[in-house]
Design a protein around this motif. Structure first.
Motif, mmCIF file in Angstrom:
data_model
loop_
_atom_site.group_PDB
_atom_site.id
_atom_site.type_symbol
_atom_site.label_atom_id
_atom_site.label_comp_id
_atom_site.label_asym_id
_atom_site.label_seq_id
_atom_site.Cartn_x
_atom_site.Cartn_y
_atom_site.Cartn_z
ATOM 1 N N LYS A 127 0.966 -1.272 0.110
ATOM 2 C CA LYS A 127 0.033 -0.103 -0.091
ATOM 3 C C LYS A 127 0.818 1.331 0.033
ATOM 4 O O LYS A 127 0.640 2.222 -0.745
ATOM 5 C CB LYS A 127 -0.933 -0.035 1.267
ATOM 6 C CG LYS A 127 -2.084 -1.160 1.145
ATOM 7 C CD LYS A 127 -2.839 -1.164 2.318
ATOM 8 C CE LYS A 127 -3.845 -2.005 2.213
ATOM 9 N NZ LYS A 127 -4.884 -1.890 3.337
ATOM 10 N N LYS A 128 1.918 1.192 0.825
ATOM 11 C CA LYS A 128 2.998 2.420 0.971
ATOM 12 C C LYS A 128 3.599 2.645 -0.559
ATOM 13 O O LYS A 128 3.520 3.763 -1.149
ATOM 14 C CB LYS A 128 4.011 2.211 1.880
ATOM 15 C CG LYS A 128 5.010 3.047 1.890
ATOM 16 C CD LYS A 128 6.009 2.825 3.026
ATOM 17 C CE LYS A 128 7.091 4.003 3.303
ATOM 18 N NZ LYS A 128 7.961 3.587 4.246
ATOM 19 N N HIS A 129 3.878 1.444 -1.179
ATOM 20 C CA HIS A 129 4.630 1.736 -2.475
ATOM 21 C C HIS A 129 3.831 2.146 -3.551
ATOM 22 O O HIS A 129 4.084 2.921 -4.369
ATOM 23 C CB HIS A 129 5.431 0.341 -2.791
ATOM 24 C CG HIS A 129 6.431 -0.033 -1.879
ATOM 25 N ND1 HIS A 129 7.209 -1.152 -2.000
ATOM 26 C CD2 HIS A 129 7.145 0.875 -1.034
ATOM 27 C CE1 HIS A 129 8.017 -1.128 -0.961
ATOM 28 N NE2 HIS A 129 8.207 -0.085 -0.251
ATOM 29 N N ALA A 130 2.516 1.572 -3.651
ATOM 30 C CA ALA A 130 1.458 1.989 -4.816
ATOM 31 C C ALA A 130 1.109 3.392 -4.377
ATOM 32 O O ALA A 130 1.118 4.124 -5.161
ATOM 33 C CB ALA A 130 0.302 1.065 -4.209
ATOM 34 N N ALA A 131 1.160 3.941 -3.202
ATOM 35 C CA ALA A 131 0.838 5.126 -2.713
ATOM 36 C C ALA A 131 1.713 6.097 -3.215
ATOM 37 O O ALA A 131 1.709 7.303 -3.751
ATOM 38 C CB ALA A 131 0.539 5.620 -1.446
ATOM 39 N N ILE A 132 3.115 5.800 -3.103
ATOM 40 C CA ILE A 132 4.205 6.549 -3.631
ATOM 41 C C ILE A 132 4.122 6.655 -5.199
ATOM 42 O O ILE A 132 4.387 7.658 -5.661
ATOM 43 C CB ILE A 132 5.597 5.816 -3.205
ATOM 44 C CG1 ILE A 132 5.809 6.093 -1.642
ATOM 45 C CG2 ILE A 132 6.771 6.372 -4.256
ATOM 46 C CD1 ILE A 132 7.105 5.441 -1.032
#
Length: 300
Positions: A127-132
């Motif tokens: 989720k973090k990497h997708a948000a970045i």
């Protein structure tokens, strides 16, 4: 004296942290070059000329880097004059090299979507990497702006973000609904934090870390990792906006460019468009030539 100059640049000129780091490195390199018997206050124009001649002959320093080094020394000696340490600047008649002209790397919509899809497969950091990825592409912000982005700068109810750019200048950047949706999924699991992307080692994630994340995801998505970096996502949305007909000055405002000439690079026609136009209008193309001669274009 260097530290005093850097402090002046930070407080009076409001220069960014990255610019200050570059200035410090440039000055350190110059002082390392100077013979031990020459103090900075006694530098002459010939010393400056020989320094840049040495750089051009003995290094692979890019023209843009040489231009920055010249600017650094120019600002430094002007500062020494303002402090009454020297009377005149030794930087005279130093010609800046012409900067390289190049079309930046960019990703297609499909490649960006694929990277987000692959990123989400990671149960721990997906989720973090997708948000970045989604934010870099949707907002066009610089990676340095993303790294220090605070949760307080998010205006999710308005689908926009208050981005602090170079020189601490704030701009309002609209963000797509899809990006907001991906961001909300990440925020649901985020622990209490000031920064949107906190780091265990420091207050916030680093530019290098973001770059590594993107390259690793690109490899897993079978996308050429050489062309994938944080700025490529910024290039991608900029090119998309320009090609969609958005006014160049609005794109300039969106990206936070000081000079519109920087934005104008995205007006270059990309290679795919050139191929499509040649196939459509070239007299030897299939659609415009009689007989089968049009097949020649495919074989060229």
């Amino acid at each position: 004296m260097v530290e005093k100059f850097l402090k002046y640049c930070k407080i009076e000129l409001n220069l960014s942290k990255n610019t200050l780091i570059a200035y410090k490195k440039d000055l350190e390199n110059f002082m390392e070059y100077l013979p031990s018997d020459i103090e900075i206050v006694n530098v002459k124009n010939t010393d400056i000329e020989n320094y840049f001649l040495t750089i051009k002959q003995n290094s692979k320093c890019r023209a843009s880097s040489i231009c920055r080094k010249i600017s650094t020394l120019s600002h430094f000696f002007k500062f020494l004059i303002s402090e009454n340490i020297i009377n005149t600047s030794p930087i005279i008649n130093i010609q800046k090299p012409k900067k390289e002209s190049h079309i930046p790397h960019f990703l297609t919509d499909e490649e960006v979507a694929k990277m987000i899809e692959v990123a989400k497969e990671d149960e721990k950091n997906g989720k973090k990497h997708a948000a970045i990825i989604a934010l870099l592409f949707a907002s066009g912000m610089r990676v340095s702006e993303l790294c220090v982005l605070k949760i307080s700068q998010l205006e999710i109810d308005k689908s926009q973000i208050r981005v602090i750019g170079k020189g601490n200048k704030e701009r309002i950047v609209p963000v797509s609904n899809n990006a907001i949706s991906i961001l909300n999924e990440y925020l649901e699991d985020l622990q209490s934090s000031i920064f949107l992307f906190p780091s265990v080692r420091s207050n916030h994630i680093s530019r290098i870390h973001v770059g590594n994340i993107l390259k690793n995801i690109a490899k897993m998505a079978n996308i050429d990792a050489k062309k994938v970096h944080p700025h490529a996502l910024r290039h991608s949305i900029a090119l998309k906006l320009v090609n969609s007909g958005m006014d160049l000055r609005l794109v300039q405002e969106f990206l936070g460019h000081k000079d519109i000439s920087t934005t104008a690079i995205y007006t270059h026609v990309n290679s795919k468009e050139i191929v499509d136009l040649v196939k459509k209008y070239h007299p030897m193309s299939k659609d415009n030539a009689e007989g089968n001669d049009g097949n020649l274009v495919k074989n060229l």
